[in-house]
Design a protein around this motif. Sequence first.
Motif, PDB file in Angstrom:
ATOM      1  N   ARG A  84      10.251 -40.335  66.847  1.00 37.95           N
ATOM      2  CA  ARG A  84      10.401 -39.229  67.809  1.00 37.95           C
ATOM      3  C   ARG A  84       9.465 -39.347  69.009  1.00 37.95           C
ATOM      4  O   ARG A  84       8.657 -38.472  69.274  1.00 37.95           O
ATOM      5  CB  ARG A  84      10.199 -37.888  67.111  1.00 37.95           C
ATOM      6  CG  ARG A  84      11.164 -37.648  66.000  1.00 37.95           C
ATOM      7  CD  ARG A  84      10.882 -36.337  65.319  1.00 37.95           C
ATOM      8  NE  ARG A  84      11.700 -36.255  64.115  1.00 37.95           N
ATOM      9  CZ  ARG A  84      11.545 -35.350  63.196  1.00 37.95           C
ATOM     10  NH1 ARG A  84      10.617 -34.434  63.305  1.00 37.95           N
ATOM     11  NH2 ARG A  84      12.317 -35.340  62.137  1.00 37.95           N
ATOM     12  N   TYR A  85       9.577 -40.448  69.748  1.00 41.57           N
ATOM     13  CA  TYR A  85       8.740 -40.637  70.929  1.00 41.57           C
ATOM     14  C   TYR A  85       9.197 -39.778  72.102  1.00 41.57           C
ATOM     15  O   TYR A  85       8.441 -39.537  73.024  1.00 41.57           O
ATOM     16  CB  TYR A  85       8.704 -42.111  71.339  1.00 41.57           C
ATOM     17  CG  TYR A  85       7.962 -42.971  70.349  1.00 41.57           C
ATOM     18  CD1 TYR A  85       6.611 -42.762  70.102  1.00 41.57           C
ATOM     19  CD2 TYR A  85       8.608 -43.971  69.647  1.00 41.57           C
ATOM     20  CE1 TYR A  85       5.916 -43.538  69.189  1.00 41.57           C
ATOM     21  CE2 TYR A  85       7.916 -44.758  68.734  1.00 41.57           C
ATOM     22  CZ  TYR A  85       6.585 -44.533  68.511  1.00 41.57           C
ATOM     23  OH  TYR A  85       5.901 -45.295  67.606  1.00 41.57           O
ATOM     24  N   GLY A  86      10.445 -39.337  72.103  1.00 39.18           N
ATOM     25  CA  GLY A  86      10.958 -38.488  73.173  1.00 39.18           C
ATOM     26  C   GLY A  86      11.821 -39.253  74.154  1.00 39.18           C
ATOM     27  O   GLY A  86      11.783 -40.479  74.221  1.00 39.18           O
ATOM     28  N   GLU A  87      12.591 -38.494  74.946  1.00 37.62           N
ATOM     29  CA  GLU A  87      13.533 -39.132  75.871  1.00 37.62           C
ATOM     30  C   GLU A  87      12.849 -39.813  77.052  1.00 37.62           C
ATOM     31  O   GLU A  87      13.433 -40.691  77.676  1.00 37.62           O
ATOM     32  CB  GLU A  87      14.571 -38.127  76.357  1.00 37.62           C
ATOM     33  CG  GLU A  87      14.011 -36.989  77.188  1.00 37.62           C
ATOM     34  CD  GLU A  87      15.068 -35.989  77.593  1.00 37.62           C
ATOM     35  OE1 GLU A  87      15.181 -35.741  78.808  1.00 37.62           O
ATOM     36  OE2 GLU A  87      15.768 -35.484  76.711  1.00 37.62           O
ATOM     37  N   ASP A  88      11.625 -39.441  77.380  1.00 39.21           N
ATOM     38  CA  ASP A  88      10.891 -40.061  78.485  1.00 39.21           C
ATOM     39  C   ASP A  88       9.821 -41.036  77.998  1.00 39.21           C
ATOM     40  O   ASP A  88       8.856 -41.324  78.707  1.00 39.21           O
ATOM     41  CB  ASP A  88      10.236 -38.989  79.359  1.00 39.21           C
ATOM     42  CG  ASP A  88      11.258 -38.093  80.032  1.00 39.21           C
ATOM     43  OD1 ASP A  88      12.338 -38.605  80.404  1.00 39.21           O
ATOM     44  OD2 ASP A  88      10.999 -36.890  80.178  1.00 39.21           O
ATOM     45  N   ALA A  89       9.976 -41.561  76.784  1.00 42.47           N
ATOM     46  CA  ALA A  89       8.964 -42.439  76.182  1.00 42.47           C
ATOM     47  C   ALA A  89       8.827 -43.748  76.958  1.00 42.47           C
ATOM     48  O   ALA A  89       9.798 -44.262  77.521  1.00 42.47           O
ATOM     49  CB  ALA A  89       9.336 -42.740  74.738  1.00 42.47           C
TER      50      ALA A  89
END
Length: 163
Positions: free
Chosen positions: A72-77
């Motif tokens: 779950r690094y995120g969409e802007d990782a």
Amino acid sequence: MSSSARPARRRLQRAALPISAVMLLSLASAGCGASVGGAPPCLPPEHTVSPSSAKPGDSVTVSAPDAKCDPRYGEDAVISIVFIDAAGVEVLNTTAPMADAGGFNFTAEVPLNSAPGVMAVNAMPHGVDWCDDTGKNNRVSQGELPLERASCVLPTKPLNITK
């Protein structure tokens, strides 16, 4: 600890390992990932460097598949990528897009000023405290010697640089 033992310990603490020793240690371990919602830690995916040997100016690709777990690094990782040449000089320090599950594909030219020999190629999630997977503070100070990054090793792969 006796006062006579402290100077020796400080000297050992300041000793620098040669890059080949750091790379060998790094290749033996993987980094740690965040624990989310009581789930077990999710390690960042292991990266690869292709080709394994290059000349300054040649293109190399640093990549990793998505993790098999859910970090779950995120969409802007983004992934942080650093090249350190055989002389110990950081010749590239950049970031590149990374998928929520940790996968990435980054291509760059080997900097022309890279020293020949084994280059360290580091890749780790950027802006994420990915070492603290235990839920405990692993940076607690112990007297004069603070403990840092106790649960992870910098993910590093070798790249042989020829002239």
